[in-house]
Design a protein around this motif. Structure first.
Motif, PDB file in Angstrom:
ATOM      1  N   THR A  23       0.825  -1.204   0.000  1.00 30.23           N
ATOM      2  CA  THR A  23       0.000   0.000   0.000  1.00 30.23           C
ATOM      3  C   THR A  23       0.861   1.256   0.000  1.00 30.23           C
ATOM      4  O   THR A  23       0.595   2.206  -0.749  1.00 30.23           O
ATOM      5  N   ALA A  24       1.893   1.264   0.825  1.00 28.80           N
ATOM      6  CA  ALA A  24       2.786   2.430   0.877  1.00 28.80           C
ATOM      7  C   ALA A  24       3.513   2.627  -0.446  1.00 28.80           C
ATOM      8  O   ALA A  24       3.666   3.759  -0.914  1.00 28.80           O
ATOM      9  N   GLY A  26       2.479   1.644  -3.486  1.00 26.27           N
ATOM     10  CA  GLY A  26       1.515   2.131  -4.463  1.00 26.27           C
ATOM     11  C   GLY A  26       1.155   3.588  -4.251  1.00 26.27           C
ATOM     12  O   GLY A  26       1.047   4.356  -5.204  1.00 26.27           O
ATOM     13  N   ASN A  27       0.988   3.984  -2.998  1.00 22.77           N
ATOM     14  CA  ASN A  27       0.683   5.374  -2.683  1.00 22.77           C
ATOM     15  C   ASN A  27       1.827   6.289  -3.078  1.00 22.77           C
ATOM     16  O   ASN A  27       1.614   7.363  -3.643  1.00 22.77           O
ATOM     17  N   GLU A  30       1.889   6.683  -6.890  1.00 24.39           N
ATOM     18  CA  GLU A  30       0.802   7.526  -7.360  1.00 24.39           C
ATOM     19  C   GLU A  30       1.087   9.000  -7.097  1.00 24.39           C
ATOM     20  O   GLU A  30       0.922   9.849  -7.968  1.00 24.39           O
ATOM     21  N   TRP A  31       1.517   9.326  -5.888  1.00 25.44           N
ATOM     22  CA  TRP A  31       1.800  10.725  -5.576  1.00 25.44           C
ATOM     23  C   TRP A  31       3.034  11.222  -6.309  1.00 25.44           C
ATOM     24  O   TRP A  31       3.124  12.410  -6.657  1.00 25.44           O
ATOM     25  N   ARG A  72     -10.096  10.334  -8.982  1.00 28.02           N
ATOM     26  CA  ARG A  72      -9.573   9.347  -8.017  1.00 28.02           C
ATOM     27  C   ARG A  72     -10.643   8.824  -7.066  1.00 28.02           C
ATOM     28  O   ARG A  72     -10.838   7.613  -6.969  1.00 28.02           O
TER      29      ARG A  72
END
Length: 120
Positions: A23-24, A26-27, A30-31, A72
């Protein structure tokens, strides 16, 4: 004296840490993508909009940036529903398919100047 059993990490805690790392990651990606777009918005405005557009070209490029922020949460609701209804694997496959089709549609587009040179 009270003895306590030494517990080893369970599969569940290992699975939770994998989810957190995924999750981290992917986040972050994305950012990072949004950050790069935000930093290059002036260059993109120069490439894809007519030179006489001036500040409105930058505003139009920023509008595309803003649409991504609106899309989003809407896509999160949609893909959450797809994941609940048809399974996470199908939701992931659908999102990858949509991204691939969008990339294939964007890739043959040329810049504004190139389209003038081609007489379009």
């Amino acid at each position: 004296m009270r003895q306590t059993a030494h517990t080893t990490p369970t599969k569940r805690s290992s699975s939770a840490s994998r989810v957190i790392v995924a999750t981290a990651t992917g986040n972050f990606v994305e950012w990072f993508d949004f950050g790069i777009y935000g930093l290059t918005v002036i260059v993109l405005a120069d490439v894809f909009f007519p030179p006489e557009a001036g500040a409105s070209a930058v505003l139009a490029a920023l509008a595309v940036y803003g649409v991504a922020f609106v899309a989003r949460p809407l896509s999160a609701f949609f893909f959450g529903w797809v994941g609940d209804r048809f399974g996470r694997r199908n939701a992931l496959s659908l999102s990858i398919l949509i991204m691939g089709v969008a990339t294939a549609c964007i890739s043959p587009q040329c810049s504004f100047v190139a389209s003038l040179a081609l007489g379009r």
